[in-house]
Design an enzyme around this catalytic site. Structure first.
Site, PDB file in Angstrom:
ATOM      1  N   SER A 199       0.836  -1.206   0.000  1.00 46.31           N
ATOM      2  CA  SER A 199       0.000   0.000   0.000  1.00 46.31           C
ATOM      3  C   SER A 199       0.871   1.257   0.000  1.00 46.31           C
ATOM      4  O   SER A 199       0.356   2.362   0.005  1.00 46.31           O
ATOM      5  CB  SER A 199      -0.883   0.017   1.248  1.00 46.31           C
ATOM      6  OG  SER A 199      -0.064   0.027   2.414  1.00 46.31           O
ATOM      7  N   GLY A 200       2.187   1.086   0.045  1.00 39.69           N
ATOM      8  CA  GLY A 200       3.080   2.250   0.099  1.00 39.69           C
ATOM      9  C   GLY A 200       3.183   2.804   1.511  1.00 39.69           C
ATOM     10  O   GLY A 200       3.750   3.869   1.722  1.00 39.69           O
ATOM     11  N   LEU A 201       2.619   2.089   2.481  1.00 41.20           N
ATOM     12  CA  LEU A 201       2.660   2.594   3.856  1.00 41.20           C
ATOM     13  C   LEU A 201       3.841   2.033   4.643  1.00 41.20           C
ATOM     14  O   LEU A 201       3.803   2.000   5.877  1.00 41.20           O
ATOM     15  CB  LEU A 201       1.347   2.280   4.576  1.00 41.20           C
ATOM     16  CG  LEU A 201       0.160   3.153   4.168  1.00 41.20           C
ATOM     17  CD1 LEU A 201      -1.104   2.786   4.940  1.00 41.20           C
ATOM     18  CD2 LEU A 201       0.454   4.635   4.389  1.00 41.20           C
ATOM     19  N   SER A 224       5.192  -1.057   4.979  1.00 42.50           N
ATOM     20  CA  SER A 224       5.017  -2.268   5.798  1.00 42.50           C
ATOM     21  C   SER A 224       6.367  -2.933   6.067  1.00 42.50           C
ATOM     22  O   SER A 224       6.608  -3.405   7.185  1.00 42.50           O
ATOM     23  CB  SER A 224       4.056  -3.248   5.133  1.00 42.50           C
ATOM     24  OG  SER A 224       4.449  -3.483   3.812  1.00 42.50           O
ATOM     25  N   ALA A 238       9.355  -1.511   6.364  1.00 44.55           N
ATOM     26  CA  ALA A 238      10.107  -0.754   7.370  1.00 44.55           C
ATOM     27  C   ALA A 238       9.511  -0.981   8.757  1.00 44.55           C
ATOM     28  O   ALA A 238      10.244  -1.175   9.738  1.00 44.55           O
ATOM     29  CB  ALA A 238      10.101   0.732   7.023  1.00 44.55           C
ATOM     30  N   ASP A 289      12.167   5.973   5.637  1.00 39.93           N
ATOM     31  CA  ASP A 289      11.102   5.067   6.096  1.00 39.93           C
ATOM     32  C   ASP A 289      11.386   4.549   7.502  1.00 39.93           C
ATOM     33  O   ASP A 289      10.526   4.573   8.383  1.00 39.93           O
ATOM     34  CB  ASP A 289      10.992   3.844   5.171  1.00 39.93           C
ATOM     35  CG  ASP A 289      10.398   4.193   3.826  1.00 39.93           C
ATOM     36  OD1 ASP A 289      10.298   5.398   3.524  1.00 39.93           O
ATOM     37  OD2 ASP A 289      10.049   3.267   3.076  1.00 39.93           O
TER      38      ASP A 289
HETATM   39  C1  MEV Z   1      10.407   5.599  -1.833  1.00 35.19           C
HETATM   40  O1  MEV Z   1       9.503   5.384  -0.748  1.00 35.19           O
HETATM   41  C2  MEV Z   1      10.984   6.972  -1.772  1.00 35.19           C
HETATM   42  C3  MEV Z   1      12.065   7.242  -2.791  1.00 35.19           C
HETATM   43  O2  MEV Z   1      12.479   8.596  -2.593  1.00 35.19           O
HETATM   44  C4  MEV Z   1      13.251   6.324  -2.651  1.00 35.19           C
HETATM   45  C5  MEV Z   1      14.003   6.524  -1.373  1.00 35.19           C
HETATM   46  O3  MEV Z   1      13.951   7.618  -0.782  1.00 35.19           O
HETATM   47  O4  MEV Z   1      14.676   5.551  -0.949  1.00 35.19           O
HETATM   48  C6  MEV Z   1      11.549   7.130  -4.215  1.00 35.19           C
END
Ligand code: MEV
Length: 321
Positions: free
Chosen positions: A104-106, A108, A110, A152
């Site tokens: 989901s890009g949240l 998970s 990390a 993250d």
């Molecule tokens: C990915 O969540 C974020 C990017 O900037 C890559 C990174 O910062 O490692 C695209």
């Protein structure tokens, strides 16, 4: 004895991709968490189970190999890497629960990495602090993914809204940012490594055009920081919309991501943009009002999650019985 730790997921508000070139970024912890429990194994095997994510595997912590009994392996590599770095290989039982949807890009991975390390430190009675934990978690992510910014794992460790400066210092923006938002995510996962490489290629072949865009993203993040500290929600929304346009220019949007962004704005989001690497993955739509309308519209085509930022970072304890 059982060691228990939990860590929140995260979302990037400003600065994805430009952070790779040293520009600042802002990301925040969300009120969805991964929980890891570790105890002695009573059958001489190291077992990893997750009822929420529906998988079970037997792990070999020395060889970093596993036998999958059920489910998909995705997150296992992060846990194996953490065990390989910080566990003495004695047999243990690990239970993972999480309400952060995978893909989901949240963040998970990390959140699971941070919670696994904190539980391991507790299990072995190793002293740690948030800084050492965030550093170790970043090492785990790097070794699994090959490429990862520290953002993250920092956010999943510290909680709150984190500003990562050009000089790589971190500042916890001490503010109650309580505006709810919708995360929209497609079933097509973005590949962070590939997206970062694609942007680098575009930048290398068009430096005069792309370099100013990247530095504009840095200015935008700094304006975003001021808007957040002043709780100026409409300004934050405006900057999110500009940031989306710049990310689109870097080539990381897709038809699905753009559809979600425009539907969210049409239904009343004050700002909507890609969050994370793009190329699939997710968007964030800030919704001081109309959150249900925005969520309902996006969910006609894609997946949604309604959430808020939280100040709660990693937490851990030992339970004796
Ligand atoms: C990915 O969540 C974020 C990017 O900037 C890559 C990174 O910062 O490692 C695209």
């Amino acid at each position: 004895m059982q060691a228990i730790a939990s860590a929140p997921g995260k979302t990037i508000l400003f600065g994805e991709h430009s952070v790779v070139y040293g520009e600042p970024a802002i990301a925040g912890a969300v009120d969805k968490r991964a929980i890891v429990k570790i105890k002695n194994s009573n059958n001489n095997k190291t077992i990893l189970r997750s009822f929420d994510l529906n998988f079970e595997a037997e792990l070999n912590t020395q060889s970093k190999k596993y036998i999958l009994k059920r489910g998909k392996p995705g997150i296992i590599r992060y846990i194996l890497e953490a065990l390989n770095m910080f566990h003495d290989h004695s047999p243990i039982e690990i239970t993972l629960s999480s309400n952060i949807p995978i893909g989901s890009g949240l963040g998970s991975s990390a959140a699971v990495t941070v919670a696994t390390l904190a539980a391991l430190y507790r299990y072995h009675n190793i002293r740690f602090n948030k800084q050492s934990l965030a550093n170790d978690a970043h090492k785990v992510e790097e070794s699994v993914q090959g490429i990862a910014s520290p953002l993250d794992t920092l956010v999943c460790t510290y909680g709150g809204l984190i500003y990562l400066s050009r000089r790589k210092t971190i500042e916890n923006l001490r503010i109650n940012f309580n505006t709810p938002f919708v995360i929209g995510f497609t079933s097509k996962h973005g590949n962070t490594g590939k997206m970062v490489r694609d942007v680098r290629n575009l930048k290398d072949s068009n430096p005069k055009i792309i370099n100013p865009l990247i530095s504009a993203m840095g200015h935008l993040t700094n304006s975003g920081k001021v808007a957040i500290l002043n709780n100026n929600i409409s300004k934050i929304g405006e900057l999110m919309n500009i940031n989306h346009g710049l990310l689109d220019a870097l080539g990381v949007s897709t038809a699905e991501l753009s559809r979600m962004v425009y539907l969210a704005r049409k239904k009343g989001a004050v700002g909507a943009k890609i969050t994370g690497a793009g190329g699939g993955g997710s968007i964030i739509a800030l919704c001081p009002e109309n959150i249900n309308d925005v969520a309902e519209e996006i969910s006609k085509y894609d997946n949604i999650l309604k959430t808020r930022f939280t100040r709660k970072g990693v937490s851990s304890k030992v339970k004796w019985y």
